[in-house]
Design an enzyme around this catalytic site. Structure first.
Site, PDB file in Angstrom:
ATOM      1  N   VAL A  62       0.854  -1.187   0.000  1.00  0.00           N
ATOM      2  CA  VAL A  62       0.000   0.000   0.000  1.00  0.00           C
ATOM      3  C   VAL A  62       0.892   1.240   0.000  1.00  0.00           C
ATOM      4  O   VAL A  62       1.909   1.273   0.690  1.00  0.00           O
ATOM      5  CB  VAL A  62      -0.890   0.039   1.272  1.00  0.00           C
ATOM      6  N   CYS A  63       0.505   2.240  -0.774  1.00  0.00           N
ATOM      7  CA  CYS A  63       1.134   3.561  -0.703  1.00  0.00           C
ATOM      8  C   CYS A  63       0.035   4.600  -0.865  1.00  0.00           C
ATOM      9  O   CYS A  63      -1.136   4.305  -0.642  1.00  0.00           O
ATOM     10  CB  CYS A  63       2.260   3.709  -1.722  1.00  0.00           C
ATOM     11  N   LEU A  64       0.394   5.797  -1.289  1.00  0.00           N
ATOM     12  CA  LEU A  64      -0.601   6.852  -1.409  1.00  0.00           C
ATOM     13  C   LEU A  64      -1.508   6.662  -2.619  1.00  0.00           C
ATOM     14  O   LEU A  64      -2.724   6.758  -2.523  1.00  0.00           O
ATOM     15  CB  LEU A  64       0.084   8.221  -1.477  1.00  0.00           C
TER      16      LEU A  64
END
Length: 104
Positions: A62-64
């Protein structure tokens, strides 16, 4: 180059995540500002020494918005993890009206 599987928010929410690592690869301040419940934080630029520890594990990165998580997913997959990247990242999570936890 191997293909990285993406997972949607709907697919992730329907999944049994028992034994799955939610790996947030954003910076520490980004993680502290809001992350998925149960996620662990290893910033992308610090992931290298940790790769072997994820071999054989189920991981959702997960990231932005999805870019860094795809890079992390490729590295993890090369290291032997079974990995998916969350499409749209925490931005999409928030747009869907889902809660984020704050702090570490």
């Amino acid at each position: 180059m191997m293909t990285i599987r993406e997972t949607t928010i709907a697919e992730l929410r329907r999944s049994d995540l028992t034994g799955t690592v939610l790996l947030d690869v954003r910076t520490r301040p980004e993680f502290a500002s809001g992350h998925l419940a149960g996620a662990v934080n290893v910033p992308l630029d610090e992931l290298g020494p940790h790769l072997a520890g994820y071999a054989g594990k189920d991981v959702v990165t997960v990231c932005l918005s999805g870019g860094r998580s795809a890079v992390a997913a490729q590295a993890l997959q090369n290291a032997g993890a079974r990995v998916r990247s969350l499409a749209g990242g925490t931005n999409a999570w928030q747009r869907a009206g889902l809660p984020l936890e704050k702090g570490r």
